[in-house]
Design a protein around this motif. Structure first.
Motif, PDB file in Angstrom:
ATOM      1  N   LYS A  64       0.941  -1.317  -0.078  1.00 17.80           N
ATOM      2  CA  LYS A  64       0.076  -0.188  -0.046  1.00 17.80           C
ATOM      3  C   LYS A  64       0.891   1.171   0.069  1.00 17.80           C
ATOM      4  N   PRO A  65       0.592   2.318  -0.691  1.00 20.32           N
ATOM      5  CA  PRO A  65       1.106   3.530  -0.778  1.00 20.32           C
ATOM      6  C   PRO A  65       1.530   3.964   0.543  1.00 20.32           C
ATOM      7  N   ALA A  66       0.797   4.195   1.644  1.00 18.96           N
ATOM      8  CA  ALA A  66       0.852   4.696   2.746  1.00 18.96           C
ATOM      9  C   ALA A  66       2.018   3.861   3.594  1.00 18.96           C
ATOM     10  N   ASP A  67       1.866   2.582   3.594  1.00 18.28           N
ATOM     11  CA  ASP A  67       2.674   1.728   4.035  1.00 18.28           C
ATOM     12  C   ASP A  67       4.280   1.821   3.485  1.00 18.28           C
ATOM     13  N   LYS A  68       4.373   1.949   2.060  1.00 20.20           N
ATOM     14  CA  LYS A  68       5.517   1.937   1.501  1.00 20.20           C
ATOM     15  C   LYS A  68       6.321   3.301   1.892  1.00 20.20           C
ATOM     16  N   GLU A  69       5.374   4.410   1.813  1.00 19.48           N
ATOM     17  CA  GLU A  69       6.054   5.779   2.385  1.00 19.48           C
ATOM     18  C   GLU A  69       6.681   5.388   3.820  1.00 19.48           C
ATOM     19  N   VAL A  70       6.052   5.090   4.784  1.00 22.20           N
ATOM     20  CA  VAL A  70       6.531   4.821   6.090  1.00 22.20           C
ATOM     21  C   VAL A  70       7.977   4.038   6.026  1.00 22.20           C
ATOM     22  N   PRO A 130       5.595  -2.784   7.493  1.00 19.77           N
ATOM     23  CA  PRO A 130       4.663  -1.915   7.933  1.00 19.77           C
ATOM     24  C   PRO A 130       4.217  -2.558   9.520  1.00 19.77           C
ATOM     25  N   ARG A 131       3.927  -3.969   9.406  1.00 21.38           N
ATOM     26  CA  ARG A 131       3.372  -4.286  10.698  1.00 21.38           C
ATOM     27  C   ARG A 131       4.707  -4.039  11.858  1.00 21.38           C
ATOM     28  N   ASP A 132       5.707  -4.767  11.562  1.00 21.29           N
ATOM     29  CA  ASP A 132       6.653  -4.637  12.662  1.00 21.29           C
ATOM     30  C   ASP A 132       7.092  -3.195  13.141  1.00 21.29           C
ATOM     31  N   LEU A 133       7.095  -2.115  11.888  1.00 20.96           N
ATOM     32  CA  LEU A 133       7.403  -0.909  12.173  1.00 20.96           C
ATOM     33  C   LEU A 133       6.363  -0.226  13.071  1.00 20.96           C
ATOM     34  N   LYS A 134       4.887  -0.492  13.225  1.00 23.71           N
ATOM     35  CA  LYS A 134       3.832  -0.070  14.120  1.00 23.71           C
ATOM     36  C   LYS A 134       4.516  -0.523  15.612  1.00 23.71           C
ATOM     37  N   GLU A 135       4.930  -1.469  15.641  1.00 29.06           N
ATOM     38  CA  GLU A 135       5.616  -1.792  16.980  1.00 29.06           C
ATOM     39  C   GLU A 135       7.170  -1.167  17.293  1.00 29.06           C
TER      40      GLU A 135
END
Lengths: 491, 491
Positions: free
Chosen positions: A310-316, A365-370
């Motif tokens: 997803k574009p938003a995930d990719k950016e982060v 993205p999932r790991d990054l949220k944590e």
């Protein structure tokens, strides 16, 4: 990904050949016997070059460059040298081509035959000592401590990438000294440089020794070597350092006025390691999934693979990757980012495993949220989850740990595969069924060494400098032996 | 010290030849046409190599290594290439020597004749594009941005050290691209890399331009170059970057599947600079007393010469020297201490002047008592007394100033030796009596260029990329000219 590599157990030599090509290290070329060193393989060689070059300079050596072509007559000036070298070599006989008068293409112009042929250097003692004659007048000009990085050629048609090719890259040191003692000291100093380099930088433990008479460099008084053990139990000579006595000084008439104002012949050494070390590195550490590279020589020490579509995930993820890269660079870590959308993550994981990148960092993205990232080490295949905060420093430590672990594993392997043979039966059994280094007594004659080789394919790798010096009886003839020597099948 | 160098005014070419040998940079060898690069000269080349290599890597290039020997048939695959290159080259026809059955020494073994001869690479487009065929399948494999550091050979018997020798060292970049635009962009990017390198690192101002049709690299669509001016008013081509179009891709059948899934021929560039740059460096800056080296490339940036004979003096001076060396090293300055008792200080001063060491520091017991040292800069020969305290930092600044001064001097020289010729008479007068770069209109034909060369020895160095683009009339034929081009006599 293409099909799997052969395993080491089922086909060691097929495993090696496939791995070199599939990991993008080198390939055979249209020039028979010569290889192309591909960028990934060359980058490993560059790391080795830089490290060795620094070590040579720290020990007082400087680089120079001598001609590729050697006049044919030079090769026969040192009697042993010609027997050992000049025979299988590339000979330049003409200096011009011309358009084929009878059709297409070009032919050798018969009018451009050279008066004296040249051979492409198989090693440079002859041309260098011919030059040193002009450079050395008195003891004030000594010592001369010179190294050359060069390509050399020895005609070979049964080749193996890195291990045996017609053309190869190497360094060759050529030093000149006032006294025999000083030249021997230099020979051993370089043997120590090679040892440190092999053990610390390449993680390959080696044994220092001296070659038996029949295995000496042609033209040497003594050839010292470092011998390494590969995972198939065969030995590989990883570097040599020769005490040349006054042989080349006499052959090329190189004298100096001594401190007592008397003309004396100069004392010499020569020493070299080559791209063969890339082959040794592969065979010492790698596994059935691909290369295992010590971080010291790895072209990329860390690879970052970002996840997420997803574009938003990719950016982060891209922002986090960029930040990590900067931290790695600040720590002097060689890092590669693979954010190529054309390849799936699974393909990338397999590729970097095959190419032996020591540490893989996956940023998702999932790991990054944590606040986490996933880190995998190539040597043990262990995976771990790390806090993003402070991860770069931890990975720096991890790289050191990987370097040590690879070294320790190679040391353990050698220890497990080194045996003493106290009888001829035991020797035959060890060589045939276990391989590895076999310490055994030998009566010191070439004749016995040849017979042992004919019966077992094992050769004397070296008379080790350290270790057990107790005399005994030759396992083959029962004649007296000064100390045990090391036998092995070898590359 | 031997006798003085010839002056540049009385014998520029004798001055150059003597200087190269007496400053210990290089010498002729026993191999006709090939030189030995001595350690001091090689150290300059190493600095150039390191800097260029870093610049190539920063612009995304990687190194690889391709075979020295090229199958003869490869040379005739690209029609222009063969005319330009394959003719004067070293040809390998045999792969073995044998003992002379009729006497001493060795002879070529007639039984070891090769089926197809090899030539020693004069440049590597052919073997590299033959290899790229395997490496390139689709647009995903592009661009390929590869460089090689190598020795090459073009048969030459009228040689000049560094400027023209049969064997020389160089780098050759060979890149492959999806589109013509991208390949042209790469060609120009490298031209900029070369320009920055020449101007900043070597202090040699250059003019970027494109070669006229008849001066192109054989096989190129366009050859771009950088042209430098030497102190005798002659031009020297300091680097070339070629847009090769699809010529080599077609000759070696290298195609890729495009983004539209259609097979297309690949677009190519190649580019190189060589040890010739060492010759350019010498000729651009040096004076009648010897070399003047920009600190960036100087093997030693500073030499320390301690004075004093009494033991007590020596001790104090040695301690101060040691302290200075540590400070220099901490600042990243390459420093040499010459405390050799066998040579007088006067001899040393002349030697380091000859060898172009940018800064000489003399530490003597008398100065030291006043807390001072004597500093002399090579470029202006200015001497100054500095407080020992803080001297290292001042000398660091001085090195920057020297680098700038050498660059400015070369720029001024070029400005003084660049002229416009608006008539044939003016042109002849300028070329014959002033030398340097002469801007003049030319009608764009090879015929006119050849006639001008026959009458004046001046050649078109390049059609400059920047500068006056106003059209006019050819100084020789009066025919229309698109813009002025640069003429000069050249190396």
């Amino acid at each position: 990904m293409a099909e799997k590599l052969p395993t080491r157990a089922e086909n060691y030599s097929g495993w090696y050949n496939d791995l070199v090509v599939r990991a993008d290290l080198a390939q055979h070329s249209a020039t028979k016997g010569s290889m192309v060193i591909k960028p990934y393989g060359f980058s490993i060689w560059e790391k080795m070059q830089r490290q060795l070059d620094d070590m040579f300079k720290e020990t007082g050596h400087v680089n120079a460059y001598f001609p590729l072509l050697i006049p044919k007559s030079f090769m026969s000036k040192e009697a042993d040298h010609i027997d050992g070298f000049a025979m299988e070599c590339a000979v330049v006989t003409h200096h011009r081509l011309k358009k084929n008068p009878a059709g297409d293409g070009v032919v050798v112009d018969p009018d451009a035959r050279l008066e004296e042929e040249y051979i492409i250097r198989p090693t440079s003692e002859t041309i260098i000592w011919n030059t040193y004659r002009d450079w050395i007048q008195s003891y004030r000009d000594l010592p001369l401590l010179i190294n050359q990085w060069a390509n050399v050629m020895r005609w070979e048609l049964r080749t193996r990438l890195f291990l045996r090719t017609a053309e190869f890259l190497w360094q060759e040191g050529h030093t000149a000294h006032e006294t025999s003692e000083e030249a021997v000291e230099e020979t051993l100093k370089i043997l120590d440089v090679y040892t440190t380099f092999a053990e610390e930088f390449l993680c390959i433990p080696v044994i220092q020794g001296v070659k038996p008479e029949h295995e000496k460099f042609p033209g040497a008084v003594d050839t010292y070597c470092i011998e390494a053990l590969m995972q198939d139990g065969k030995a590989l000579q990883a570097g040599t350092s020769h005490f040349l006595g006054q042989n080349f000084a006499k052959a090329f008439d190189v004298t100096y006025l001594s401190r007592e104002n008397k003309p004396e012949h100069v004392w010499a050494t020569s020493w070299g390691v080559s791209t063969r070390l890339v082959g040794a590195l592969i065979m010492a550490h790698s596994d059935d999934q691909g290369l295992i590279l010590p971080p010291s020589v790895a072209p990329h020490q860390v690879v970052i693979v970002p996840l997420g579509n997803k574009p938003a995930d990719k950016e982060v993820v891209a922002a986090a990757s960029k930040e990590m890269i900067e931290k790695f660079k600040a720590l002097g870590i060689r890092v590669k980012l693979d954010d190529d959308d054309k390849r799936r993550p699974g393909w990338k994981f397999a590729q970097y495993e095959l190419q032996g990148v020591p540490v893989r960092v996956v940023i998702g993205p999932r790991d990054l949220k944590e606040g986490k990232i996933e880190v995998a080490r190539r040597d043990t295949k262990e995976k771990m989850s790390l806090e993003l905060e402070g991860a770069a420093d931890k990975i720096k430590d991890l790289l050191d740990e990987i370097q040590q672990n690879i070294r320790q594993k190679a040391l353990d392997f050698r220890a497990e595969n080194t045996h003493d043979a106290n009888s001829w039966e035991e020797f035959q059994d060890l060589i045939a069924n276990k391989g590895g280094f076999v310490y055994a007594h030998w009566d010191g004659t070439t004749e016995t060494a040849n017979k042992i080789k004919a019966e077992t394919k094992a050769t004397i790798r070296c008379i080790p400098l350290d270790g057990d010096k107790e005399p005994g009886q030759c396992i083959f003839t029962g004649n007296p032996s000064a100390q045990k020597v090391i036998f092995a099948k070898a590359y």
